[in-house]
Design an enzyme around this catalytic site. Structure first.
Site, PDB file in Angstrom:
ATOM      1  N   ARG A 208      26.082 -30.656  11.315  1.00  0.00           N
ATOM      2  CA  ARG A 208      25.393 -31.967  11.845  1.00  0.00           C
ATOM      3  C   ARG A 208      24.766 -32.721  10.854  1.00  0.00           C
ATOM      4  O   ARG A 208      24.126 -32.263   9.865  1.00  0.00           O
ATOM      5  CB  ARG A 208      24.347 -31.520  13.075  1.00  0.00           C
ATOM      6  CG  ARG A 208      24.978 -31.100  14.366  1.00  0.00           C
ATOM      7  CD  ARG A 208      25.711 -32.170  15.036  1.00  0.00           C
ATOM      8  NE  ARG A 208      26.131 -31.608  16.477  1.00  0.00           N
ATOM      9  CZ  ARG A 208      27.064 -31.033  16.787  1.00  0.00           C
ATOM     10  NH1 ARG A 208      28.008 -30.773  15.728  1.00  0.00           N
ATOM     11  NH2 ARG A 208      27.505 -30.617  17.865  1.00  0.00           N
ATOM     12  N   GLU A 237      26.864 -41.777  13.463  1.00  0.00           N
ATOM     13  CA  GLU A 237      28.304 -41.774  13.577  1.00  0.00           C
ATOM     14  C   GLU A 237      28.973 -42.866  14.538  1.00  0.00           C
ATOM     15  O   GLU A 237      28.777 -42.780  15.582  1.00  0.00           O
ATOM     16  CB  GLU A 237      29.089 -40.362  13.932  1.00  0.00           C
ATOM     17  CG  GLU A 237      28.426 -38.948  13.189  1.00  0.00           C
ATOM     18  CD  GLU A 237      28.969 -37.735  13.583  1.00  0.00           C
ATOM     19  OE1 GLU A 237      28.634 -36.794  12.713  1.00  0.00           O
ATOM     20  OE2 GLU A 237      29.249 -37.848  14.765  1.00  0.00           O
ATOM     21  N   HIS A 256      34.118 -36.589  11.747  1.00  0.00           N
ATOM     22  CA  HIS A 256      33.627 -35.459  12.643  1.00  0.00           C
ATOM     23  C   HIS A 256      34.896 -34.939  13.260  1.00  0.00           C
ATOM     24  O   HIS A 256      35.026 -34.855  14.665  1.00  0.00           O
ATOM     25  CB  HIS A 256      32.513 -36.150  13.765  1.00  0.00           C
ATOM     26  CG  HIS A 256      31.519 -34.825  14.275  1.00  0.00           C
ATOM     27  ND1 HIS A 256      30.272 -35.071  14.950  1.00  0.00           N
ATOM     28  CD2 HIS A 256      32.104 -33.635  14.608  1.00  0.00           C
ATOM     29  CE1 HIS A 256      29.800 -33.947  15.084  1.00  0.00           C
ATOM     30  NE2 HIS A 256      30.890 -32.955  15.092  1.00  0.00           N
TER      31      HIS A 256
END
Length: 291
Positions: A208, A237, A256
């Site tokens: 994370r 993000e 991600h």
């Protein structure tokens, strides 16, 4: 969700389960109060830092995730980022395809992975799978974890336990972060930790974004505190398009995609459906997450 928003009055009592993909829909107290017959929330992936587990539990609702589906692809991603950063794959590709390239520099060099020291922070399921992959590269493996692994598990991958994270940071050529985001791991890696790392070291984050102090990382990369970084996660993000990390050459940033394979996403969806069916039928959840 669009249908629910339009017809809350008719649908709120009918809904018994929430299938949460990529942290949506957001679950707060107001939302939970509006669903009196809700029994289970199942969330894609392994991280549940986007959910207030104690709050949800207080409404008598169970939570499940899909940890096993993401372990292998995320471990693969960790090694991919390590290799890409060490061998400067992204920079190399840009040079090879650039219309300005007339010849290849003879002194354009990367770092050797074979025989290097990998420090894994967070030796859970994904961390252990990373260690298995790193063993095939003859890497020396150090790890820091809340609990030490069994001796036979350590021996199987040649991993050495570091009770103090500082020891791991000082010795590693590559440091890979694979921890859950909790209040204890928020900004786990900051200015002090980065300064403990070798100036030739690379930081890899596949868990994370908030586990790393991004301002400290920018400073470290700009000033040679560490050599490079490779991250699959940031905060927010995506990053704002003017963020200083996006202007640096010594970082690789991916969107991600640790679990983003067609196979793993299919398995995740199957797991989520299994959790929902178990929850609405009053059976134990295969992947229940407890507060």
């Amino acid at each position: 969700m669009k249908e629910y928003i339009k017809n809350k009055k008719d649908l709120s009592h009918k809904i018994k389960a929430i299938y949460m993909w990529w942290h949506k829909p957001a679950v707060d107290s107001e939302f939970l109060q509006s669903l009196p017959n809700l029994k289970v929330i199942t969330s894609s992936g392994v991280g549940v830092d986007h959910l207030d587990l104690k709050l949800i539990s207080s409404f008598g609702v169970k939570v499940a995730n899909t940890p096993h589906a993401v372990s292998n692809p995320t471990a693969d991603m960790g090694m991919a980022l390590l290799l890409a950063s060490a061998r400067r794959i992204v920079e190399g590709c840009e040079i090879a395809v650039s219309s300005d390239t007339k010849y290849f520099e003879a002194d354009w060099l990367g770092e050797e992975v074979t025989g290097a020291t990998l420090g894994i922070i967070g030796m859970g399921s994904i961390g252990y799978k990373v260690a298995q992959r790193a063993k095939a590269f003859d890497m020396k493996i150090l790890y820091h974890n809340r609990n030490q692994r069994k001796q036979e598990e350590e021996q199987a991958v040649g991993a050495i336990y570091c009770k103090k994270m500082d020891d791991l940071l000082q010795q590693s050529d590559f440091v890979m972060l694979i921890v859950s985001l909790t209040p204890e791991t928020h900004k786990l890696i900051g200015k002090r930790e980065l300064e403990l790392m070798k100036p030739t070291a690379t930081l890899i984050n596949i868990c994370r974004g908030p586990v790393v102090d991004q301002d400290a990382l920018v400073h470290a990369l700009q000033n040679g505190v560490i050599k490079a970084a490779a991250v699959d996660v940031t905060y927010p993000e995506p990053l704002p398009r003017d963020h200083p990390l996006l202007k640096l050459k010594n970082i690789i940033i991916t969107p991600h995609i640790g679990s983003a394979t067609s196979k793993s996403r299919w398995v995740m969806m199957e797991n989520m459906v299994e959790n929902i069916l178990s929850g609405v039928n009053g059976l134990p959840l295969p992947n229940e997450v407890h507060p």
